[in-house]
Design a protein around this motif. Structure first.
Motif, PDB file in Angstrom:
ATOM      1  N   GLN A 151     -18.986  31.941  16.496  1.00 21.98           N
ATOM      2  CA  GLN A 151     -19.837  32.745  17.368  1.00 21.98           C
ATOM      3  C   GLN A 151     -20.736  33.671  16.556  1.00 21.98           C
ATOM      4  O   GLN A 151     -21.910  33.886  16.904  1.00 21.98           O
ATOM      5  CB  GLN A 151     -18.976  33.566  18.340  1.00 21.98           C
ATOM      6  CG  GLN A 151     -19.761  34.242  19.448  1.00 21.98           C
ATOM      7  CD  GLN A 151     -20.517  33.255  20.322  1.00 21.98           C
ATOM      8  OE1 GLN A 151     -20.078  32.126  20.539  1.00 21.98           O
ATOM      9  NE2 GLN A 151     -21.669  33.673  20.823  1.00 21.98           N
ATOM     10  N   MET A 152     -20.212  34.217  15.450  1.00 16.71           N
ATOM     11  CA  MET A 152     -21.040  35.044  14.567  1.00 16.71           C
ATOM     12  C   MET A 152     -22.230  34.249  14.041  1.00 16.71           C
ATOM     13  O   MET A 152     -23.360  34.751  13.998  1.00 16.71           O
ATOM     14  CB  MET A 152     -20.200  35.555  13.394  1.00 16.71           C
ATOM     15  CG  MET A 152     -19.195  36.626  13.728  1.00 16.71           C
ATOM     16  SD  MET A 152     -18.233  37.060  12.248  1.00 16.71           S
ATOM     17  CE  MET A 152     -17.296  38.471  12.852  1.00 16.71           C
ATOM     18  N   ARG A 154     -23.632  31.615  15.441  1.00 16.52           N
ATOM     19  CA  ARG A 154     -24.549  31.301  16.545  1.00 16.52           C
ATOM     20  C   ARG A 154     -25.418  32.485  16.922  1.00 16.52           C
ATOM     21  O   ARG A 154     -26.558  32.304  17.371  1.00 16.52           O
ATOM     22  CB  ARG A 154     -23.746  30.817  17.749  1.00 16.52           C
ATOM     23  CG  ARG A 154     -23.153  29.423  17.562  1.00 16.52           C
ATOM     24  CD  ARG A 154     -22.246  29.034  18.696  1.00 16.52           C
ATOM     25  NE  ARG A 154     -21.785  27.656  18.535  1.00 16.52           N
ATOM     26  CZ  ARG A 154     -20.733  27.144  19.169  1.00 16.52           C
ATOM     27  NH1 ARG A 154     -20.031  27.890  20.009  1.00 16.52           N
ATOM     28  NH2 ARG A 154     -20.381  25.882  18.970  1.00 16.52           N
ATOM     29  N   GLU A 155     -24.903  33.687  16.759  1.00 16.69           N
ATOM     30  CA  GLU A 155     -25.645  34.878  17.165  1.00 16.69           C
ATOM     31  C   GLU A 155     -26.567  35.390  16.067  1.00 16.69           C
ATOM     32  O   GLU A 155     -27.438  36.215  16.335  1.00 16.69           O
ATOM     33  CB  GLU A 155     -24.662  35.979  17.565  1.00 16.69           C
ATOM     34  CG  GLU A 155     -23.883  35.654  18.836  1.00 16.69           C
ATOM     35  CD  GLU A 155     -22.816  36.690  19.156  1.00 16.69           C
ATOM     36  OE1 GLU A 155     -22.605  37.603  18.314  1.00 16.69           O
ATOM     37  OE2 GLU A 155     -22.187  36.580  20.223  1.00 16.69           O
ATOM     38  N   ALA A 156     -26.385  34.911  14.828  1.00 18.08           N
ATOM     39  CA  ALA A 156     -27.166  35.427  13.700  1.00 18.08           C
ATOM     40  C   ALA A 156     -28.486  34.684  13.561  1.00 18.08           C
ATOM     41  O   ALA A 156     -28.610  33.512  13.917  1.00 18.08           O
ATOM     42  CB  ALA A 156     -26.361  35.304  12.418  1.00 18.08           C
ATOM     43  N   SER A 157     -29.469  35.363  13.005  1.00 17.46           N
ATOM     44  CA  SER A 157     -30.759  34.733  12.722  1.00 17.46           C
ATOM     45  C   SER A 157     -30.916  34.412  11.242  1.00 17.46           C
ATOM     46  O   SER A 157     -31.772  33.595  10.886  1.00 17.46           O
ATOM     47  CB  SER A 157     -31.907  35.634  13.181  1.00 17.46           C
ATOM     48  OG  SER A 157     -31.858  36.880  12.515  1.00 17.46           O
ATOM     49  N   ARG A 174     -32.021  30.472  12.879  1.00 16.83           N
ATOM     50  CA  ARG A 174     -32.575  30.381  14.224  1.00 16.83           C
ATOM     51  C   ARG A 174     -32.670  28.917  14.656  1.00 16.83           C
ATOM     52  O   ARG A 174     -33.293  28.098  14.008  1.00 16.83           O
ATOM     53  CB  ARG A 174     -33.952  31.035  14.268  1.00 16.83           C
ATOM     54  CG  ARG A 174     -33.910  32.554  14.122  1.00 16.83           C
ATOM     55  CD  ARG A 174     -35.293  33.148  14.014  1.00 16.83           C
ATOM     56  NE  ARG A 174     -35.994  32.671  12.814  1.00 16.83           N
ATOM     57  CZ  ARG A 174     -37.237  33.038  12.494  1.00 16.83           C
ATOM     58  NH1 ARG A 174     -37.902  33.864  13.276  1.00 16.83           N
ATOM     59  NH2 ARG A 174     -37.797  32.559  11.400  1.00 16.83           N
ATOM     60  N   CYS A 178     -24.408  25.201  15.144  1.00 22.04           N
ATOM     61  CA  CYS A 178     -23.278  25.800  14.427  1.00 22.04           C
ATOM     62  C   CYS A 178     -21.979  25.290  15.037  1.00 22.04           C
ATOM     63  O   CYS A 178     -21.898  25.030  16.240  1.00 22.04           O
ATOM     64  CB  CYS A 178     -23.321  27.323  14.519  1.00 22.04           C
ATOM     65  SG  CYS A 178     -24.846  28.058  13.882  1.00 22.04           S
ATOM     66  N   CYS A 199     -16.312  27.165   9.166  1.00 27.40           N
ATOM     67  CA  CYS A 199     -17.410  27.610  10.014  1.00 27.40           C
ATOM     68  C   CYS A 199     -18.708  27.185   9.340  1.00 27.40           C
ATOM     69  O   CYS A 199     -18.955  27.569   8.185  1.00 27.40           O
ATOM     70  CB  CYS A 199     -17.402  29.126  10.181  1.00 27.40           C
ATOM     71  SG  CYS A 199     -15.936  29.792  10.993  1.00 27.40           S
ATOM     72  N   ASP A 334     -27.300  38.578   9.119  1.00 30.88           N
ATOM     73  CA  ASP A 334     -28.157  39.685   9.557  1.00 30.88           C
ATOM     74  C   ASP A 334     -27.693  41.010   8.957  1.00 30.88           C
ATOM     75  O   ASP A 334     -27.657  42.052   9.625  1.00 30.88           O
ATOM     76  CB  ASP A 334     -28.180  39.771  11.088  1.00 30.88           C
ATOM     77  CG  ASP A 334     -28.837  38.563  11.728  1.00 30.88           C
ATOM     78  OD1 ASP A 334     -29.614  37.880  11.046  1.00 30.88           O
ATOM     79  OD2 ASP A 334     -28.550  38.296  12.916  1.00 30.88           O
ATOM     80  N   ARG A 336     -24.698  41.860   8.038  1.00 29.74           N
ATOM     81  CA  ARG A 336     -23.266  42.120   8.261  1.00 29.74           C
ATOM     82  C   ARG A 336     -22.451  41.231   7.337  1.00 29.74           C
ATOM     83  O   ARG A 336     -22.507  40.002   7.440  1.00 29.74           O
ATOM     84  CB  ARG A 336     -22.910  41.844   9.716  1.00 29.74           C
ATOM     85  CG  ARG A 336     -21.436  42.016  10.045  1.00 29.74           C
ATOM     86  CD  ARG A 336     -21.181  41.564  11.479  1.00 29.74           C
ATOM     87  NE  ARG A 336     -19.812  41.776  11.878  1.00 29.74           N
ATOM     88  CZ  ARG A 336     -19.319  41.401  13.057  1.00 29.74           C
ATOM     89  NH1 ARG A 336     -20.118  40.805  13.950  1.00 29.74           N
ATOM     90  NH2 ARG A 336     -18.063  41.610  13.358  1.00 29.74           N
TER      91      ARG A 336
END
Length: 349
Positions: A151-152, A154-157, A174, A178, A199, A334, A336
């Motif tokens: 999920q991390m 999928r949410e990252a650009s 983008r 994933c 992952c 991003d 993190r």
């Protein structure tokens, strides 16, 4: 040399993994292998399916003739089905394909059609000695943290990968598909493999740029070897443009890549990190090459894995392929940090 015979402990492990994959009384499964498959794995699958009451049959295909200019290993792309319509149609009708082919069906040309039929899921038993599978057996509790990691992604650009010895790679995430697997799945279309715990993302076009420096002790899984010298890669718009290094590792890799005479062999396939705490770097020193497919080392917890070769999501296809897991990298999404110096961080730890 380890012996390849049925052991009760291995059969018990196969039963447990089959159960995790939703195989039980009346489940319709097809075990597919080829003539060069490891026989003990097929036998363990047949016995586990019988013990659990599954309705199973076994398809064995001839291992295809070698047509490539160099040996082809550890690609995840079996050509054993060879477009055989009877086999493809039969595999569409079962609930689970238990894949014992040498290279695996994950990237096989027939799998998308079988998947789109909407009935079947795939369990890849990688071509390892059963002792390796025993040690890396998937567990139900492995899935929670792996899903957080996916999920991390999928949410990252953006993914940025750095290391103290010079790696500095930027990946545009983008629109990148994933995924990953803890070694089990129960819905149609699911893809699981054993060993598991990765992952990953498949970057699109013009998405990957920078430098990757592989160090002594990192791994070349296609060759099933530890590096004994550094290799310095330049990557521009998804393609490796330079492979620098004075040691035998860079020399062999350059010669292998050049042999394909195929630009797509230099393209980036996927990037990601490992989540499997049962997988260990040192394990590779304990086995002959014939005993391992080396899939374990794609998934070592905290490792950075990058791969060259086919990337269907970027429209690139090729048989040339490398899986290249690395130690001691820092991975940020991003900004993190999810892996620091080769150690999983935060919710993933």
């Amino acid at each position: 040399m380890l012996q390849e015979r049925i052991e009760g402990k291995w059969l018990a492990a196969f039963r447990r993994v089959f159960k995790l994959n939703g195989i039980g009384q009346g489940t319709k499964i097809a075990i597919i292998s080829e003539t060069q498959s490891r026989p003990v794995l097929v036998h363990l699958c047949e016995l586990a399916a019988y013990d659990l009451g599954a309705e199973s049959f076994h398809i064995q295909m001839p291992t295809p003739a070698q047509s490539a200019p160099v040996p082809v290993k550890s690609t995840g792309t079996s050509w054993a089905i060879a477009g055989n319509r009877a086999v493809v149609e039969a595999l569409k009708l079962v609930e689970v394909i238990v894949d014992c082919t040498v290279e695996g069906l994950i990237h096989a040309p027939e799998w998308p059609e079988i998947e789109e039929a909407g009935r079947t899921r795939l369990l890849v038993i990688t071509n390892e000695h059963p002792e390796i599978l025993e040690r890396t057996e998937p567990k139900a509790e492995d899935d929670a943290k792996l899903q957080i990691g996916i999920q991390m992604l999928r949410e990252a650009s953006e993914m940025r990968v750095t290391s103290a010895i010079g790696t500095d790679l930027t990946v545009d995430l983008r629109g990148a598909p994933c995924g990953g697997t803890a070694g089990f799945g129960t819905r149609p279309g699911a893809v699981a493999h054993w060993p598991a715990g990765l992952c990953l993302a498949f970057p699109g076009k013009d998405a990957v740029n920078g430098r990757v420096v592989m160090d002594v002790g990192d791994m070349n899984l296609t060759f099933k070897t530890f590096l004994t010298s550094r290799i310095d890669f330049s990557i521009e718009n998804d393609f490796v443009t330079a492979i620098k290094g004075d040691g035998i590792d860079a020399l062999h890799l350059r010669e292998y890549m050049e042999a394909w005479d195929d630009r797509n062999a230099y393209g980036l396939s996927h990037v990601g990190w490992g989540m499997n705490h049962g997988a260990k770097w040192v394990s590779a020193t304990m086995y002959d090459k014939r005993d391992m497919q080396a899939v374990e080392f794609r998934a070592i917890a905290g490792s950075f894995l990058w791969s060259t070769g086919a990337n269907q999501y970027a429209g690139r296809y090729t048989l040339g392929h490398f899986d290249l897991p690395m130690r001691n990298c820092t991975i940020a999404l991003d900004g993190r940090v999810v892996v620091k110096d080769g150690v999983l961080q935060g919710e993933l730890a």
